[in-house]
Design an enzyme around this catalytic site. Sequence first.
Site, short mmCIF file in Angstrom:
data_model
loop_
_atom_site.label_atom_id
_atom_site.label_comp_id
_atom_site.label_asym_id
_atom_site.label_seq_id
_atom_site.Cartn_x
_atom_site.Cartn_y
_atom_site.Cartn_z
N GLY A 173 -48.98 6.15 26.39
CA GLY A 173 -48.67 4.74 26.24
C GLY A 173 -47.18 4.52 26.36
N SER A 174 -46.73 3.73 27.30
CA SER A 174 -45.31 3.71 27.59
C SER A 174 -44.95 2.62 28.59
CB SER A 174 -44.91 5.08 28.15
OG SER A 174 -45.89 5.52 29.08
N ARG A 175 -43.75 2.74 29.18
CA ARG A 175 -43.25 1.72 30.09
C ARG A 175 -42.28 2.34 31.08
NH1 ARG A 175 -39.89 -2.85 27.28
NH2 ARG A 175 -38.14 -2.65 28.69
#
Length: 237
Positions: free
Chosen positions: A194-196
Amino acid sequence: MERRDRRMDMISTVVKPIHREGWKFIPVFGIVALLLFLVWEPLGWLGLGLTVWCYYFFRDPKRVTPTRPGLFVSPADGVVSLIEPAAPPPELGLGPEPRTRVSVFMNVFDCHVNRTPIAGTVTKVAYRPGKFLNASLDKASVDNERNALALRLADGRDIAVVQIAGLVARRILCETKEGATLATGQRFGMIRFGSRVDVYLPDGVAPLVAIGQGTIAGETVIADLAGSEPARLGEVR
């Protein structure tokens, strides 16, 4: 023959190649699921579901990347969460002037393999430890753990690509190094879980995506060096 081709297409829709990082986790999830079946069957089915999720988290499907020079493609699967002016990370040495930053947020169900937004040479790779705030927040760009790349394009301009850890992410994997030449859409790393990923566009280049728009890494065009179209707007329908 046609029926066989259809079967192969159906299989390829479900069965995806796996990033090598996945083989550190998938067997562990599977063993835990088997043990849970021995303890209590409902827990075993829960463990099996988590094993399937782990398999799909580390999927690494092939993508069809546009080949026209000057196109920027999305570096990640996910949703465009922010489009705003911001200075690139100072550790890259690209100056304090704001650039248009396009942020793509990946939830835990998206493919997390990251791809190069545009062809260029890696001039700097800079890792910085930090917090693990929700990656969809604006302040995650400043406060969170991150790994930043500076890319020099063929025309001499520089851009920044930044992998940002999220709320449950605990490792950023970067598979390139300074001096490497990357093609548009080439895999360069991943983040778990989960990240960007942020892309800082060159001055004067307008984004061709809107906030809330879904993107596919290596395929969705997010900007065009040769384009004259103004920044796109969008609305949910």
